[in-house]
Scaffold this active site. Structure first.
Site, PDB file in Angstrom:
ATOM      1  N   SER A 136       0.823  -1.205   0.000  1.00  0.00           N
ATOM      2  CA  SER A 136       0.000   0.000   0.000  1.00  0.00           C
ATOM      3  C   SER A 136       0.860   1.261   0.000  1.00  0.00           C
ATOM      4  O   SER A 136       1.772   1.401   0.832  1.00  0.00           O
ATOM      5  CB  SER A 136      -0.902  -0.001   1.241  1.00  0.00           C
ATOM      6  OG  SER A 136      -1.692   1.169   1.328  1.00  0.00           O
ATOM      7  N   LYS A 247     -18.035  12.508  -7.228  1.00  0.00           N
ATOM      8  CA  LYS A 247     -17.163  13.668  -7.393  1.00  0.00           C
ATOM      9  C   LYS A 247     -17.406  14.286  -8.772  1.00  0.00           C
ATOM     10  O   LYS A 247     -18.368  15.010  -8.953  1.00  0.00           O
ATOM     11  CB  LYS A 247     -15.715  13.279  -7.122  1.00  0.00           C
ATOM     12  CG  LYS A 247     -15.492  12.901  -5.647  1.00  0.00           C
ATOM     13  CD  LYS A 247     -14.070  12.555  -5.334  1.00  0.00           C
ATOM     14  CE  LYS A 247     -13.838  12.399  -3.829  1.00  0.00           C
ATOM     15  NZ  LYS A 247     -14.603  11.326  -3.193  1.00  0.00           N
ATOM     16  N   THR A 362      -6.678  14.415   8.802  1.00  0.00           N
ATOM     17  CA  THR A 362      -6.779  14.290   7.343  1.00  0.00           C
ATOM     18  C   THR A 362      -5.424  14.502   6.695  1.00  0.00           C
ATOM     19  O   THR A 362      -5.078  13.848   5.701  1.00  0.00           O
ATOM     20  CB  THR A 362      -7.811  15.295   6.794  1.00  0.00           C
ATOM     21  OG1 THR A 362      -9.053  15.106   7.483  1.00  0.00           O
ATOM     22  CG2 THR A 362      -8.020  15.104   5.315  1.00  0.00           C
TER      23      THR A 362
END
Length: 404
Positions: A136, A247, A362
């Site tokens: 990842s 989006k 975030t």
């Protein structure tokens, strides 16, 4: 035990750190994007939204609105249940065919959101492929991280966009274990774009499956809006392409595309698909019209790129620091959570400009920013007013300006 006291203590700490999220109460106005109505203290005021992920304003497009309204009249408001029991509708299948065509794949599978599609797909792949290792990218979205964690597969994190580090980690793994390289095309906070060709070539060299999140790219890049993978001519070499309808396409929902066997595998084993009420057919119909429109129309993409370039040039002229990248995302760096919140509040209260502060978790501490997403519907005057407001606040708050 007084649980509310425990909750409040952690919330108070969040506020003290400058990371508490305050939500503005907004009402989008159909046909007037990026304008919205802000409700506060019994008053209603107009604001200009500068941080929407409705990147092309397709959520306000007359064709998309009409498609949803027509479908509601035709099918009603809900799907009737999960796809497996009572909720597979003709509109779902039509949309899946459109998505498969968008990415040049044999099949597609709808989910209720991009978060769920990532979580469900990575959970299922990692848990059902014996001895699977998921590699990842360090910058991957929370939905991918949670999916990998929930799968309980072995996880290997490679440095963000660092192909050499990815290859070193692939080379260190046994040749006979299933490997999945999970990465994004456009990263939403810094707006940087991955070195996709190099990643794909390294993954192919070691026999790894490629899992690509294109949520911040679909509709925006490529001749038909297929994302960076289409723009770079790599879609056919990527095993699974994941995207969103919420989006650039202006609706809601997520999806994955890939081979017929891969899609059937996830349809059959992914709990996040099996046990969730399906998207309303009207949502699927609206998304399909949005995708069809953006497969053919270049107007929205070209106008958006013009406005992104104009905003960057105006920020440069005023010395407002922003991260450089090749995408449509313009992060203006503040690097302090309290100041970031304060600037956001001032912009909203004094100038009618809405942009949410992006703070920890975030983004990492010390990288707080205001994240601007110019759309084709932001006018030149909107851009000038935004930059004027930022310049005034930069002076009032004695913030450092970028050196030309």
């Amino acid at each position: 035990m007084d649980f509310d006291t425990l909750f409040s203590a952690q919330l108070d700490q969040l506020k003290a750190d400058g990371n508490y999220r305050y939500f503005a109460e907004l009402e989008r106005k159909a046909g007037k994007f990026p304008r919205a109505a802000k409700y506060q203290d019994g008053e209603i005021n107009d604001v200009t939204v500068w941080c929407s992920n409705d990147y092309l304003g397709m959520g306000q497009h007359p064709k998309v609105i009409a498609a949803m309204c027509d479908a509601v009249q035709r099918t009603g408001t809900g799907a009737g249940g999960t796809r497996n029991i009572s909720g597979t509708n003709h509109d779902h299948l039509l949309l899946e065919r459109e998505l498969a065509d968008l990415h040049g794949k044999e099949g597609a599978l709808l989910f209720t959101s991009g978060y769920v599609s990532n979580w469900a797909a990575l959970t299922t792949l990692g848990s059902r492929l014996q001895d699977c290792v998921i590699l990842s990218d360090a910058g991957n979205h929370a939905s991918m991280i949670e999916g990998i964690r929930h799968s309980r597969a072995q996880k290997v994190i490679w440095r963000h966009n660092d192909v050499a580090d990815l290859e070193a980690k692939l080379a260190a793994l046994p040749a006979d274990v299933p490997k999945i390289v999970a990465f994004e095309s456009v990263y939403s906070m810094d707006g940087d774009i991955c070195p996709m060709r190099e990643i794909v070539e390294v993954a192919e060299k070691y026999g790894a499956m490629t899992y690509l999140d294109e949520v911040h790219a679909v509709g925006l890049y490529g001749a038909r809006g297929g994302g960076i993978s289409e723009q770079e001519g790599l879609a056919d070499r990527i095993t699974l392409i994941e995207g969103t309808l919420g989006k650039a396409y202006g609706v809601v929902g997520g999806y994955i595309t890939g081979s017929a066997a891969l899609c059937d595998f996830l349809r059959s084993f992914a709990s996040g698909f099996i046990f969730t009420t399906a998207l309303p057919p009207a949502v699927a119909a609206a998304a399909r019209v949005s995708i069809i429109h953006l497969k053919e129309s270049q107007f929205e993409r070209h106008k958006q790129r013009r406005q992104v370039a104009r905003l960057r040039a105006r920020l440069d002229s005023e010395g407002i620091p922003h991260l450089m990248n090749d995408s449509h995302i313009v992060p203006v760096m503040i690097k302090d959570p309290v100041k970031c919140r304060m600037l956001s509040d001032y912009l909203l209260k004094e100038y009618g400009i809405y942009v949410q502060p992006i703070n920890y978790p975030t983004v990492p501490k010390g990288t707080e920013r205001l994240r601007f997403t110019p759309s084709p519907l932001h006018s030149d005057a909107d851009i000038d007013r935004l930059v004027m407001a930022l310049s005034e606040l930069w002076q009032q708050c004695a913030l450092s300006r970028a050196v030309a």
